[in-house]
Design a protein around this motif. Structure first.
Motif, short mmCIF file in Angstrom:
data_model
loop_
_atom_site.label_atom_id
_atom_site.label_comp_id
_atom_site.label_asym_id
_atom_site.label_seq_id
_atom_site.Cartn_x
_atom_site.Cartn_y
_atom_site.Cartn_z
N ALA A 141 0.81 -1.22 0.00
CA ALA A 141 0.00 0.00 0.00
C ALA A 141 0.84 1.27 0.00
O ALA A 141 0.34 2.35 -0.34
CB ALA A 141 -0.93 0.00 1.22
N PHE A 142 2.12 1.16 0.34
CA PHE A 142 2.96 2.34 0.55
C PHE A 142 2.96 3.32 -0.64
O PHE A 142 2.76 4.52 -0.44
CB PHE A 142 4.40 1.89 0.87
N PRO A 143 3.15 2.87 -1.89
CA PRO A 143 3.15 3.83 -3.01
C PRO A 143 1.81 4.54 -3.17
O PRO A 143 1.78 5.72 -3.55
CB PRO A 143 3.47 2.96 -4.24
N LEU A 144 0.72 3.86 -2.90
CA LEU A 144 -0.59 4.48 -3.03
C LEU A 144 -0.78 5.57 -1.98
O LEU A 144 -1.35 6.63 -2.26
CB LEU A 144 -1.69 3.42 -2.89
N ARG A 145 -0.30 5.31 -0.77
CA ARG A 145 -0.43 6.31 0.30
C ARG A 145 0.49 7.51 0.06
O ARG A 145 0.16 8.63 0.45
CB ARG A 145 -0.13 5.65 1.64
N GLU A 146 1.64 7.25 -0.58
CA GLU A 146 2.61 8.32 -0.82
C GLU A 146 2.26 9.17 -2.03
O GLU A 146 2.52 10.37 -2.04
CB GLU A 146 4.00 7.70 -1.01
N HIS A 147 1.72 8.55 -3.06
CA HIS A 147 1.60 9.24 -4.36
C HIS A 147 0.17 9.48 -4.83
O HIS A 147 -0.03 10.02 -5.92
CB HIS A 147 2.36 8.44 -5.44
N THR A 148 -0.82 9.04 -4.07
CA THR A 148 -2.20 9.28 -4.48
C THR A 148 -3.00 9.82 -3.30
O THR A 148 -2.52 9.83 -2.16
CB THR A 148 -2.89 7.98 -4.98
N LYS A 149 -4.20 10.24 -3.58
CA LYS A 149 -5.10 10.72 -2.53
C LYS A 149 -6.28 9.77 -2.35
O LYS A 149 -7.38 10.16 -1.94
CB LYS A 149 -5.59 12.13 -2.87
N LYS A 150 -6.06 8.50 -2.67
CA LYS A 150 -7.13 7.52 -2.57
C LYS A 150 -7.48 7.25 -1.11
O LYS A 150 -6.64 7.35 -0.21
CB LYS A 150 -6.70 6.22 -3.26
N SER A 151 -8.74 6.90 -0.90
CA SER A 151 -9.20 6.55 0.44
C SER A 151 -8.65 5.19 0.83
O SER A 151 -8.21 4.41 -0.03
CB SER A 151 -10.73 6.51 0.48
N GLU A 152 -8.65 4.89 2.13
CA GLU A 152 -8.17 3.59 2.59
C GLU A 152 -9.01 2.45 2.01
O GLU A 152 -8.50 1.35 1.78
CB GLU A 152 -8.15 3.53 4.11
N SER A 153 -10.28 2.71 1.77
CA SER A 153 -11.13 1.68 1.16
C SER A 153 -10.68 1.38 -0.27
O SER A 153 -10.58 0.22 -0.68
CB SER A 153 -12.59 2.14 1.17
N GLU A 154 -10.38 2.45 -1.03
CA GLU A 154 -9.89 2.26 -2.40
C GLU A 154 -8.53 1.58 -2.40
O GLU A 154 -8.27 0.69 -3.22
CB GLU A 154 -9.79 3.61 -3.11
N ILE A 155 -7.67 1.99 -1.46
CA ILE A 155 -6.34 1.39 -1.36
C ILE A 155 -6.45 -0.10 -1.07
O ILE A 155 -5.74 -0.91 -1.67
CB ILE A 155 -5.51 2.11 -0.28
#
Length: 319
Positions: free
Chosen positions: A103-117
Motif C-alpha cells: 500500500a505504501f506507493p498508493l499512500r505516498e503518491h495518491t489521494k485515494k481513500s483507505e477503502s480504495e487502497i
C-alpha cells in the motif's frame, strides 16, 4: 498498454571508469525484453539510468516524447509514474507487514481513500498469489514470496513500464520457473513494457520477446529472441549457450594466448531454440509471435530440433 523506451547513444562513466558507451536500443511497447551480460557490465546501472536515478554522460532516453536524461525534475517526477520497479531483494520495509508494504506507493503518491487502497492492494496481491499472507512480515516469508510481494507493490500504480532486477537471485530453479510464468501471465494481463535483468540462461531462452547483451563496455547485440539464440557472433553464442570457448574468460576477456589456443577448436553445435513460454491461460500475448517466424522471415535456419517441447525440456536442463 505499455509504452516504448527509445535509448540513443547512451554513455556513462564514474570518474575514469567507463561503464558502457554508445548504447542504442528501443524497448518495444508491451513486449518483454531481457538484458544480460557478465558480472560488472553495468546492467543495474542501465536500469537506474532508465528511471532517472543516474544521469548518463551522453545520449538520450525518450519516453512519450520526454528525454529523461535532460528533462527537469518536475518532468522526471511525472515520467516516473509510468514505472514500476522490482528490486533484486524485494526491498521491503522490514517493520511493515506485506499489506502496508504494497500500500505504501498508493499512500505516498495518491489521494485515494483507505477503502480504495484496500481494493487495489488485495487485487495486486491476488495477481501475484499472495492472498492470505497480507499480515505477515517480510522476515516471516520465503525469498520467493518477498519477490512476489515486491512485484505486487510495483504493480499498484498500474505501471506502463516494469523494470525487474535479477528476479531469480536467491531462488531455486522451481521458484524461478514459477516467477517466470508469473511475468508472462502479467504481461498478457496488463500489457506493460517489461525489462528484466538476469543471469539465468534458461529464463533468457524461454521468456523474452527481445534480448540484449552488454559486454566489454558496449551493447554487443539487441534484438528478437530467435535472432540471438541462432547467432554465431562469438560473445553472444558463448554467453547464451554457457560455453567456455569464446572471448569471455573467468574475469572479463581472455588474453591473446588463450584465444589463439582456441582458434582451431571446434565449437559445440548450437542447441535447439526452445518454444517461448506462453500465458498459463493459453491465450497468446499481444507481443507473442509464432514459433520460428523471425528465422523464416530472415532466411535463418535454426538449430536442428528447434521449437519443440523436447527443445524446451533440453533448455531447462542446460542452465
Amino acid at each position: 498498454m505499455g509504452v516504448d523506451v527509445q535509448v540513443t547513444n547512451l554513455t556513462k562513466q564514474f570518474g575514469k571508469q567507463l561503464i558502457w558507451k554508445g548504447v542504442t536500443l528501443t524497448l518495444p511497447a508491451g513486449e518483454i525484453s531481457v538484458m544480460l551480460g557478465p558480472s560488472g557490465t553495468g546492467k543495474s546501472v542501465f536500469l537506474k539510468a532508465l528511471i532517472g536515478l543516474i544521469k548518463p554522460d551522453e545520449g538520450s532516453i525518450v519516453i512519450e516524447g520526454t528525454d529523461i536524461a535532460s528533462c527537469s525534475e518536475k518532468e522526471l517526477y511525472e515520467i516516473r509514474k509510468l514505472f514500476g520497479v522490482l528490486f533484486q531483494d524485494g526491498a521491503m520495509f522490514g517493520s511493515m507487514n506485506l499489506y502496508d508494504n504494497v500500500a505504501f506507493p498508493l499512500r505516498e503518491h495518491t489521494k485515494k481513500s483507505e477503502s480504495e487502497i484496500r481494493d487495489i492492494v488485495m487485487e495486486k496481491m491476488d495477481m501475484v498469489g499472495l492472498l492470505g499472507a497480507e499480515m505477515k512480515l517480510p522476515g516471516e516469508i520465503s525469498g520467493g514470496m518477498r519477490k512476489r510481494a515486491g512485484l505486487a507493490r510495483a504493480l499498484v500504480l498500474d505501471p506502463e513500464i516494469l523494470l525487474i532486477d535479477e528476479p531469480d537471485s536467491g531462488l531455486d530453479p522451481v521458484r524461478t520457473s514459477f516467477i517466470n510464468q508469473l511475468f508472462v501471465d502479467l504481461n498478457a494481463q496488463i500489457d506493460a513494457t517489461f525489462l528484466i535483468v538476469t543471469h539465468d540462461i534458461h529464463s533468457v531462452r524461454v521468456v523474452p520477446d527481445q534480448i540484449g547483451l552488454l559486454y566489454h563496455k558496449h551493447l554487443a547485440m539487441y534484438g528478437p529472441r530467435e535472432m540471438l539464440l541462432s547467432s554465431d557472433e562469438p560473445v553472444v553464442r558463448q554467453f547464451l549457450n554457457a560455453q567456455t570457448i569464446g572471448p569471455i574468460g573467468m574475469s572479463e576477456e581472455k588474453d591473446a594466448d588463450q584465444l589463439a589456443a582456441e582458434k582451431d577448436m571446434d565449437l559445440p553445435p548450437l542447441p535447439p531454440i526452445p518454444l517461448q513460454m506462453e500465458p498459463s491461460n493459453g491465450i497468446p500475448r499481444r507481443a507473442q509471435r509464432p514459433a520460428g517466424e523471425w528465422c523464416r522471415l530472415n532466411g535463418v535456419t535454426p538449430p536442428p530440433g528447434s521449437f519443440t517441447r523436447e527443445a524446451e525440456h533440453a533448455s531447462g536442463h542446460q542452465s
